[in-house]
Design a protein around this motif. Structure first.
Motif, mmCIF file in Angstrom:
data_model
loop_
_atom_site.group_PDB
_atom_site.id
_atom_site.type_symbol
_atom_site.label_atom_id
_atom_site.label_comp_id
_atom_site.label_asym_id
_atom_site.label_seq_id
_atom_site.Cartn_x
_atom_site.Cartn_y
_atom_site.Cartn_z
ATOM 1 N N GLN A 135 0.891 -1.213 -0.024
ATOM 2 C CA GLN A 135 -0.028 0.230 0.072
ATOM 3 C C GLN A 135 0.939 1.275 -0.141
ATOM 4 O O GLN A 135 0.589 2.311 -0.522
ATOM 5 C CB GLN A 135 -0.993 -0.094 1.281
ATOM 6 C CG GLN A 135 -2.155 -0.700 1.023
ATOM 7 C CD GLN A 135 -1.978 -2.438 1.568
ATOM 8 O OE1 GLN A 135 -0.757 -2.780 1.956
ATOM 9 N NE2 GLN A 135 -3.009 -3.069 1.524
ATOM 10 N N LEU A 136 2.076 1.204 0.564
ATOM 11 C CA LEU A 136 2.788 2.385 0.784
ATOM 12 C C LEU A 136 3.481 2.879 -0.724
ATOM 13 O O LEU A 136 3.386 4.229 -0.900
ATOM 14 C CB LEU A 136 4.058 2.206 1.729
ATOM 15 C CG LEU A 136 3.461 2.443 3.214
ATOM 16 C CD1 LEU A 136 4.480 1.717 4.401
ATOM 17 C CD2 LEU A 136 3.080 3.754 3.401
ATOM 18 N N SER A 153 -2.318 17.212 -0.029
ATOM 19 C CA SER A 153 -1.055 16.692 0.637
ATOM 20 C C SER A 153 -1.101 14.927 0.907
ATOM 21 O O SER A 153 -2.309 14.429 0.580
ATOM 22 C CB SER A 153 -1.003 17.274 2.260
ATOM 23 O OG SER A 153 -1.998 16.425 3.035
ATOM 24 N N PRO A 154 -0.023 14.504 0.891
ATOM 25 C CA PRO A 154 0.179 12.990 1.000
ATOM 26 C C PRO A 154 -0.722 12.244 2.187
ATOM 27 O O PRO A 154 -1.483 11.440 2.045
ATOM 28 C CB PRO A 154 1.405 12.687 1.321
ATOM 29 C CG PRO A 154 2.428 13.743 0.658
ATOM 30 C CD PRO A 154 1.488 14.977 0.742
ATOM 31 N N TRP A 252 9.720 10.351 -3.233
ATOM 32 C CA TRP A 252 9.105 9.651 -2.195
ATOM 33 C C TRP A 252 8.721 10.992 -1.289
ATOM 34 O O TRP A 252 9.542 11.619 -0.816
ATOM 35 C CB TRP A 252 10.069 8.791 -1.428
ATOM 36 C CG TRP A 252 9.548 8.158 -0.212
ATOM 37 C CD1 TRP A 252 9.294 8.428 1.046
ATOM 38 C CD2 TRP A 252 8.567 6.844 -0.349
ATOM 39 N NE1 TRP A 252 8.564 7.257 1.794
ATOM 40 C CE2 TRP A 252 8.205 6.496 1.042
ATOM 41 C CE3 TRP A 252 8.364 5.999 -1.503
ATOM 42 C CZ2 TRP A 252 7.254 5.532 1.195
ATOM 43 C CZ3 TRP A 252 7.381 4.935 -1.342
ATOM 44 C CH2 TRP A 252 7.254 4.709 0.102
ATOM 45 N N VAL A 253 7.017 10.916 -1.171
ATOM 46 C CA VAL A 253 6.753 11.968 -0.381
ATOM 47 C C VAL A 253 5.976 11.720 0.893
ATOM 48 O O VAL A 253 5.259 12.503 1.477
ATOM 49 C CB VAL A 253 5.985 12.885 -1.361
ATOM 50 C CG1 VAL A 253 6.409 13.532 -2.430
ATOM 51 C CG2 VAL A 253 4.641 11.871 -1.971
ATOM 52 N N LEU A 254 6.337 10.382 1.134
ATOM 53 C CA LEU A 254 5.504 9.905 2.510
ATOM 54 C C LEU A 254 6.282 10.090 3.705
ATOM 55 O O LEU A 254 7.259 9.306 3.805
ATOM 56 C CB LEU A 254 4.922 8.529 2.310
ATOM 57 C CG LEU A 254 4.032 8.055 1.164
ATOM 58 C CD1 LEU A 254 3.988 6.688 0.864
ATOM 59 C CD2 LEU A 254 2.933 9.108 0.763
ATOM 60 N N ARG A 300 14.532 5.869 3.045
ATOM 61 C CA ARG A 300 13.974 6.745 1.998
ATOM 62 C C ARG A 300 14.064 8.284 2.427
ATOM 63 O O ARG A 300 13.733 8.721 3.383
ATOM 64 C CB ARG A 300 12.636 6.513 1.659
ATOM 65 C CG ARG A 300 12.095 5.125 1.304
ATOM 66 C CD ARG A 300 12.581 4.761 0.155
ATOM 67 N NE ARG A 300 12.340 3.356 -0.410
ATOM 68 C CZ ARG A 300 11.157 2.703 -0.924
ATOM 69 N NH1 ARG A 300 10.367 3.729 -1.526
ATOM 70 N NH2 ARG A 300 10.865 1.548 -1.390
ATOM 71 N N LYS A 301 14.585 8.890 1.246
ATOM 72 C CA LYS A 301 14.815 10.353 1.622
ATOM 73 C C LYS A 301 13.333 11.071 1.171
ATOM 74 O O LYS A 301 12.841 10.880 0.102
ATOM 75 C CB LYS A 301 15.894 10.974 0.493
ATOM 76 C CG LYS A 301 15.821 12.858 0.694
ATOM 77 C CD LYS A 301 16.671 13.066 -0.465
ATOM 78 C CE LYS A 301 16.857 14.613 -0.503
ATOM 79 N NZ LYS A 301 17.532 15.158 -1.252
ATOM 80 N N VAL A 302 12.506 11.518 2.372
ATOM 81 C CA VAL A 302 11.298 12.107 1.989
ATOM 82 C C VAL A 302 11.523 13.580 1.480
ATOM 83 O O VAL A 302 12.365 14.495 1.883
ATOM 84 C CB VAL A 302 10.612 12.302 3.405
ATOM 85 C CG1 VAL A 302 9.083 12.880 2.969
ATOM 86 C CG2 VAL A 302 10.346 11.054 3.958
#
Length: 358
Positions: A135-136, A153-154, A252-254, A300-302
């Protein structure tokens, strides 16, 4: 009643476009056991595209594939059009033929198919094939597909149904569905789909739903006239076709707190989902930390979800790729014009005079 239709229902952002593109280019597949699979698409008018008529539509479409219309449009067709559609679906099949219909947007709208008993009314007895992914990963990809162009927004985007087991059970309980097969998203989804249904795989690229690189997505964020809303993705199909550049990862924005929330929210449902898989797929899901572990996402780099200032090096690469695409398109345009001149009345006269001099 034997199975006479393969129903590919997604989920969205799970390789559907790769399957649909391969089937649109090759709408007749051979069964490994004899007979044929016939890919067809239900249009918004309740008509049916199939065979050469379907393939001939591809050059004039914004996207590189053709799919059946939305469940919402189907709900508005009316009994007369549905009766005509049933007749068309029956008419194109011969002995040992099986239809394939596809629309990933149907996946979470099984209630409509249940309520209207639509598959039964169309004379279809279906094998539903449904692909899933963690899901992510789905949320991040989906945000760039839809959420970013809704100015959400996420965190806001994540407030939606992400219970894959619910969709599986919904289709299992839909009239007209004989069988449901759930598969984890593989690298080569076209070959996997062909193997599941027992078809000879069509020629295709073994890439799963390749996304545009972050440099392109950031340009679209800064120039919203190119991508004004979630329902105007044409520019992405155009760029995917013509820009030849390295495919970078989707930003990656989460944030970590959202990752934790989603993993807790989906844990029990994903445990039930595993019971819907065959033994091999179940083991793969069980051992894949992307479904279960926050640590998997820790490095993960957000990146910010808001539009960012241009990066000179990235833009230089984009400009070079755009120049190359423009050069190729210009060459193709000139070749098209040359063909028209050559086949015009003047062209035929010119060739006649050249022949006389020869």
């Amino acid at each position: 009643m034997s199975i006479n239709c393969i129903l590919h229902v997604g989920l969205p952002k799970c390789g559907s476009s790769a399957i649909q593109q391969a089937l649109s280019l090759h709408p007749v597949l051979q069964k490994t056991s004899g007979g044929r699979y016939l890919y067809a698409a239900i249009t918004a008018d309740g008509l049916l595209l199939h065979g050469d008529s379907l393939r001939q539509q591809l050059p004039v479409r914004g996207q590189s594939y053709i799919v059946s219309t939305t469940w919402k449009v189907l709900s508005e067709l009316g009994s007369a059009r549905l009766a005509m559609l049933k007749a068309m679906l029956g008419r194109i099949r011969k002995a040992n033929d099986t239809l394939i219909l596809s629309n990933e947007g149907w996946s979470n709208h099984f209630e409509f198919f249940q309520r209207e008993r639509l598959l039964e009314s169309l004379g279809l007895n279906c094998h539903v094939v449904l692909y899933v992914r963690p899901q992510l990963a789905w949320l991040n990809s989906g945000w760039w597909q839809w959420g970013a162009w809704e100015d959400r927004s996420p965190e806001q985007w994540a407030n939606r149904k992400i219970d894959w087991h619910r969709a599986v059970e919904g289709w299992r309980n839909t009239p007209g569905v004989e069988k449901v097969t759930v598969r984890l998203l593989p690298k080569d989804i076209v070959t996997d789909f062909s193997r599941v249904i027992g078809a000879v795989p069509p020629p295709h690229l073994d890439e799963t739903n390749v996304s545009l690189p972050g440099s392109v997505l950031r340009v679209l964020q800064r120039h919203r006239e190119l991508r004004p809303d979630p329902h105007s993705p044409e520019i992405e199909f155009v760029l995917s076709r013509h820009l030849k550049m390295e495919k970078g990862k989707t930003p990656w924005v989460l944030p970590p707190e959202l990752v934790d929330r989603v993993l807790k929210q989906t844990h029990d449902s994903n445990k039930r989902l595993m019971d819907c898989l065959d033994d091999e797929q179940k083991l793969l899901m069980q051992n894949d930390p992307a479904w279960w572990s926050a640590e998997y996402y820790a490095d993960r780099k957000v990146e910010p979800c808001q539009p960012q200032e241009p990066n000179a090096a990235e833009l230089d690469g984009l400009v070079a790729a755009s120049f190359e695409a423009l050069r190729k398109l210009d060459r193709q345009y000139k070749e098209l014009l040359a063909d028209r001149v050559d086949n015009s009345c003047w062209g035929r006269i010119s060739r006649w005079f050249k022949g006389r001099r020869g």
